[in-house]
Design an enzyme around this catalytic site. Structure first.
Site, PDB file in Angstrom:
ATOM      1  N   THR A  34      70.671 -22.338 111.725  1.00 31.03           N
ATOM      2  CA  THR A  34      71.602 -23.247 111.038  1.00 31.03           C
ATOM      3  C   THR A  34      72.103 -24.332 112.005  1.00 31.03           C
ATOM      4  OG1 THR A  34      73.441 -21.751 111.444  1.00 31.03           O
ATOM      5  CG2 THR A  34      72.331 -21.538 109.338  1.00 31.03           C
ATOM      6  N   ASP A  68      81.173 -12.927 110.992  1.00 28.13           N
ATOM      7  CA  ASP A  68      81.664 -12.789 109.620  1.00 28.13           C
ATOM      8  C   ASP A  68      81.628 -14.093 108.824  1.00 28.13           C
ATOM      9  OD1 ASP A  68      82.183 -10.057 109.679  1.00 28.13           O
ATOM     10  OD2 ASP A  68      83.972 -10.427 110.881  1.00 28.13           O
ATOM     11  N   THR A 100      83.972 -10.275 115.714  1.00 23.38           N
ATOM     12  CA  THR A 100      84.595  -9.094 115.099  1.00 23.38           C
ATOM     13  C   THR A 100      83.616  -8.308 114.217  1.00 23.38           C
ATOM     14  OG1 THR A 100      85.516 -10.662 113.502  1.00 23.38           O
ATOM     15  CG2 THR A 100      87.032  -9.721 115.124  1.00 23.38           C
TER      16      THR A 100
HETATM   17  N1  LIG Z   1      75.034 -24.834 114.020  1.00 22.92           N
HETATM   18  C1  LIG Z   1      76.292 -24.628 113.654  1.00 22.92           C
HETATM   19  N2  LIG Z   1      77.304 -25.307 114.239  1.00 22.92           N
HETATM   20  C2  LIG Z   1      78.588 -25.072 113.918  1.00 22.92           C
HETATM   21  N3  LIG Z   1      78.991 -24.159 112.992  1.00 22.92           N
HETATM   22  C3  LIG Z   1      78.039 -23.444 112.382  1.00 22.92           C
HETATM   23  C4  LIG Z   1      76.645 -23.634 112.670  1.00 22.92           C
HETATM   24  N4  LIG Z   1      75.936 -22.779 111.920  1.00 22.92           N
HETATM   25  C5  LIG Z   1      76.843 -22.093 111.154  1.00 22.92           C
HETATM   26  N5  LIG Z   1      78.096 -22.493 111.445  1.00 22.92           N
HETATM   27  C6  LIG Z   1      79.372 -21.978 110.901  1.00 22.92           C
HETATM   28  O1  LIG Z   1      80.065 -21.300 111.953  1.00 22.92           O
HETATM   29  C7  LIG Z   1      81.080 -20.495 111.351  1.00 22.92           C
HETATM   30  C8  LIG Z   1      81.452 -19.316 112.236  1.00 22.92           C
HETATM   31  O2  LIG Z   1      80.331 -18.568 112.510  1.00 22.92           O
HETATM   32  P1  LIG Z   1      80.325 -16.980 112.765  1.00 22.92           P
HETATM   33  O3  LIG Z   1      81.270 -16.309 111.885  1.00 22.92           O
HETATM   34  O4  LIG Z   1      78.909 -16.570 112.710  1.00 22.92           O
HETATM   35  O5  LIG Z   1      80.768 -16.874 114.278  1.00 22.92           O
HETATM   36  P2  LIG Z   1      82.108 -16.331 114.926  1.00 22.92           P
HETATM   37  O6  LIG Z   1      83.242 -17.068 114.308  1.00 22.92           O
HETATM   38  O7  LIG Z   1      81.904 -16.431 116.386  1.00 22.92           O
HETATM   39  O8  LIG Z   1      82.118 -14.805 114.548  1.00 22.92           O
HETATM   40  P3  LIG Z   1      83.272 -13.929 113.858  1.00 22.92           P
HETATM   41  O9  LIG Z   1      83.456 -14.505 112.488  1.00 22.92           O
HETATM   42  O10 LIG Z   1      82.742 -12.522 113.850  1.00 22.92           O
HETATM   43  O11 LIG Z   1      84.474 -14.104 114.734  1.00 22.92           O
HETATM   44  C9  LIG Z   1      80.522 -20.105 109.995  1.00 22.92           C
HETATM   45  O12 LIG Z   1      81.460 -20.475 109.016  1.00 22.92           O
HETATM   46  C10 LIG Z   1      79.239 -20.912 109.843  1.00 22.92           C
HETATM   47  O13 LIG Z   1      79.132 -21.523 108.572  1.00 22.92           O
END
Ligand SMILES: Nc1ncnc2c1ncn2[C@@H]1O[C@H](COP(=O)(O)OP(=O)(O)OP(=O)(O)O)[C@@H](O)[C@H]1O
Length: 563
Positions: A218, A245, A288
């Site tokens: 993505t 998440d 998480t």
């Molecule tokens: N290439 C990208 N650049 C920035 N944001 C992205 C990209 N691909 C996806 N996203 C968005 O990033 C957001 C956060 O991602 P993700 O939940 O996987 O990671 P996290 O926040 O590190 O993990 P957690 O939710 O477990 O804390 C998602 O809402 C997703 O839509």
């Protein structure tokens, strides 16, 4: 120089399925140093096992032969359900018979691949001396699944060909196992390791299991959603999300939205949703990973990958969030008040590193702790707090219920008051910060949601409550907390969030996300700006997730590492 077969991407070519070269008959020879993987004799039968759809009769031997396993010759028998091997003793007329040696076996429902094993010199891609066949199976240790190999060594090409073909045929009969997957990887999740986790730990297993993976890395928020809305899913057996998440929530929402579009549902009205057409697998790579922990009991990529490969499935309840009659989102959990405000504040400080901004937002929101003035209405589910009974009641009621008319339902209970936090969760939301779950009273698929309301109280009492999430003490045993098992929640906020955020403007904040008349909700870790009235409904078993049944696991899920 010879390659030794180990589980690694680099040596995958050491096993080949080519039958072209299986034509020379050679004598059985000792296997040298290969290690036999022992399979416990007394394994627990997994409940809900699915048999391979084959022409063979369950316990009747299909093929029988002699293979070298480890250092000994074994009598090996293949039936439609298992491979059993017994050491051939005595091996010499003078040797003493070891009466303790017993048969061992592996269930075919645990075997996910069979390959022809060959000896190849470095760099050799094809051909090589046939050594036998290798079974790849998954072994359960508590909540973890691990991949293991069993080498059945025999140099006879004819012998191996019969075994290989028969095993392949039986394995192909496991219809619930996916053959083709659409994979979304969020390269920005947590420590930006999602793609590496996929390449190192998941892709080699998918390759072994002959699964075709169509991978999308993505590029932005909303990318997976837009792909899912338009792509062809015809030849696909499932969707996999590698990320945290937020990514999981986006892919789950995308899958469900796609199902509604395909079924012609009008999401601009209160509608009865249809189930997602494909199951979703989650490879945890976030910070998480509450959905992955709730379904696998562990943050372990290999466990998740093996559940996907074996086609284990869990029906999962999903919430729909609607405002002013229109669908806002499908999701698993939501927080309003403290949970929403903390996330909104963290999002406005995106320039900070992730853990720092989370900590900053938590402390600042605690320092400015404010209750929300709201009207909260809910419909209880079957009038019981026992999740198992609630599931029965709900599923019974659900058969006769017209979901579209929920707003006119006479069983709404209404409370008016000040709340520090309101959580609505369709799944237990296990995580390292809350090993029993943010909502321990609900299950993945009991047909109901947990409503947890935290009334107005002092900061110190509220902190005491938060700290209890990480301990074994009941986090809800406070007079200001109520829990209900519900099937619908309606919330009308009456305070003004816009006033609050204007107080927080400072030189470093990025543009204010909140707009006039909307309120911040934390929906599956994603910040959503929602108008003052929201309707949350639970839809039992709306989505299937690849994963086992946690209720069967002997080990306690997710250890605390915490606050
Ligand atoms: N290439 C990208 N650049 C920035 N944001 C992205 C990209 N691909 C996806 N996203 C968005 O990033 C957001 C956060 O991602 P993700 O939940 O996987 O990671 P996290 O926040 O590190 O993990 P957690 O939710 O477990 O804390 C998602 O809402 C997703 O839509």
């Amino acid at each position: 120089m010879f390659e030794s077969p180990r589980k690694s991407t680099n040596v995958l070519h050491a096993w080949s399925e080519s039958k072209v070269e299986l034509h020379d008959t050679q004598p059985v020879s000792p296997p040298g140093t290969e290690k036999c993987v022992k399979v416990k004799k007394k394994r627990k039968q997994q409940r809900g096992e699915i048999r391979s759809e084959t022409k063979y009769i369950a316990d009747e031997p299909i093929v029988r032969g002699i293979f070298q396993i480890g250092k000994k010759s074994h009598d090996v028998v293949l039936t439609a359900t298992r491979v059993t091997w017994t050491p051939i003793e005595p091996e010499t007329p003078t040797a003493e018979r070891d009466v303790m040696k017993q048969e061992e076996y592996v269930e075919l429902q645990d075997v996910f691949a069979v390959k022809v094993k060959r000896r190849r010199s470095a760099g050799q891609q094809t051909g090589g001396t046939l050594l036998g066949i290798t079974l790849f199976h998954c072994k359960k240790k508590g909540l973890k699944l691990k991949n293991h190999t069993i080498h059945l060594n025999n140099l006879s090409v004819d012998h191996c060909e019969i075994w290989f073909k028969t095993l392949k045929e039986i394995l192909n009969g496991f219809r619930q196992r996916p053959k083709s997957l659409k994979v979304f990887v969020n390269p920005t999740s947590h420590k930006k390791e999602a793609y590496k986790i996929y390449l190192d730990e998941v892709a080699p297993l998918f390759k072994l299991a002959d699964i075709q993976a169509d991978v999308t890395i993505t590029e932005r928020k909303g990318h997976a959603l837009s792909v899912l809305k338009d792509c062809s899913l015809d030849d696909c057996d499932g969707v996999v999300c590698v990320g945290g998440d937020g990514s999981v929530a986006e892919v789950a929402h995308g899958l469900l939205l796609r199902a509604q579009m395909d079924a012609g549902r009008d999401t601009d009205s209160i509608f009865t949703p249809v189930q997602a057409a494909l199951p979703l697998g989650i490879i945890p790579a976030g910070s998480t990973d509450v959905v992955a922990c709730s379904v696998y009991g562990k943050r372990h990529a290999v466990t998740a990958a093996l559940h996907i490969i074996m086609g284990h499935r869990q029906p999962v309840d999903v919430c729909s969030f609607s405002s002013m009659g229109r669908l806002v989102r499908f999701g698993f959990s939501a927080m309003f008040g403290f949970g929403g405000r903390t996330l909104a504040l963290a999002e406005r400080h995106r320039w900070m590193p992730p853990s720092q901004r989370r900590e900053f937002a938590l402390i600042k929101t605690l320092a400015n702790l404010k209750p929300e003035d709201c009207e909260l209405s809910f419909i209880t589910s079957g009038g019981t707090e026992d999740p198992r009974l609630a599931k029965e009641h709900f599923l019974r009621d659900e058969r006769n219920r017209d979901e579209d008319s929920i707003c006119e339902d006479g069983s709404w209970q209404t409370r008016q008051g000040l709340y520090l936090n309101i959580s609505v969760m369709a799944i237990p939301c296990l995580c390292s910060m809350a090993p029993r779950g943010l909502a321990p009273n609900t299950r993945l698929n009991n047909g109901s949601m947990a409503l947890i309301t935290v009334g107005d109280t002092s900061r110190s009492e509220f902190i005491k409550h938060l700290k209890r999430y990480s301990s074994t003490n009941n986090q809800f045993s406070f007079s200001f907390i109520e829990t209900h098992t519900v099937r619908a929640v309606r919330l009308r906020s009456q305070g003004s969030w816009a006033e609050d955020i204007s107080e927080e403007r400072d030189s470093k904040t990025t543009p204010i996300i909140s707009s006039e008349g909307t309120y911040p909700w934390n929906i599956d870790g994603d910040l959503l700006e929602v108008p003052s009235e929201i309707l949350i409904r639970v839809h039992p078993h709306l989505l299937a997730l690849f994963g086992g049944d946690l209720e069967e696991a002997e080990e306690a899920p997710v250890k605390c590492s915490c606050i």
